[in-house]
Write a protein that holds these residues in place. Sequence first.
Motif, PDB file in Angstrom:
ATOM      1  N   GLN A 187      -5.043  11.871   3.834  1.00 43.28           N
ATOM      2  CA  GLN A 187      -6.207  11.221   3.243  1.00 43.28           C
ATOM      3  C   GLN A 187      -6.694  10.023   4.058  1.00 43.28           C
ATOM      4  N   LYS A 188      -6.030   9.766   5.166  1.00 36.91           N
ATOM      5  CA  LYS A 188      -6.402   8.668   6.072  1.00 36.91           C
ATOM      6  C   LYS A 188      -6.494   7.333   5.332  1.00 36.91           C
ATOM      7  N   VAL A 189      -5.426   7.045   4.594  1.00 40.50           N
ATOM      8  CA  VAL A 189      -5.347   5.729   3.976  1.00 40.50           C
ATOM      9  C   VAL A 189      -5.521   4.660   5.050  1.00 40.50           C
TER      10      VAL A 189
ATOM     11  N   TYR B 275      -0.724  10.702   1.970  1.00 34.01           N
ATOM     12  CA  TYR B 275      -1.054   9.365   2.478  1.00 34.01           C
ATOM     13  C   TYR B 275      -1.575   9.453   3.909  1.00 34.01           C
TER      14      TYR B 275
ATOM     15  N   GLN C 282       0.904   4.120  -2.822  1.00 34.37           N
ATOM     16  CA  GLN C 282       0.425   5.458  -2.467  1.00 34.37           C
ATOM     17  C   GLN C 282       1.532   6.511  -2.498  1.00 34.37           C
TER      18      GLN C 282
ATOM     19  N   VAL D 234       0.839  -1.203   0.000  1.00 34.01           N
ATOM     20  CA  VAL D 234       0.000   0.000   0.000  1.00 34.01           C
ATOM     21  C   VAL D 234       0.874   1.252   0.000  1.00 34.01           C
TER      22      VAL D 234
END
Length: 204
Positions: A104-106, A101, A76, A72
Amino acid sequence: MTAPVRRTRSDGERSRQAILGAAMGLATIEGLEGLSIGGLAAHIGMSKSGLYAHFSSKEELQLAIITAAEDVFATQVVLPARKQPDALSRLTALCERFLSYVDQKVFPGGCFFASAGAELDTHPGPVRDALARSQSTWNDTVIEFVERAQEDGAIRPDEEASQLAFELNAFLHLANDLFVLHQNDLGIERARQAIARRLRTARS
């Protein structure tokens, strides 16, 4: 005879990815140690036996979560930065992608590796070793981006690449900590300003 086998494997892989997707986010809130097989199974609406079909132990699950989080993070942050047209743009984008990253509260608990590292830095074993390798890979990546910018003549040759990478990382990780603690963008914006100022002083 082959079609059912392919479908079974595909379904199993989708199930595994769904488990890991939920587990990564949950781990940034409850911690890798606090993440139990039973708790995760209940969270995703799966039986414990169903989850054990994919992961035979908590440690195996933790290591798989780390590997998934690395994928991830690469998707990202690192890979988009590598697509920029020149070395300085790539370095700037690497920092910006990290901040996005987080912003945007991945993951709901901020950067997965900052969260897991703070939790397990004093717990020796395979899980901490995997996190340490991830951190080293990230640090080496920032250094690499700085060095490429130096080779392009965009960053002064007298800048020590590892020191500049350390300073940029300090801004990034403090921004993550403040964002998670206060749930606002003030730390993100201050980090952007600090990074821009530091890179201006480093330019040729």
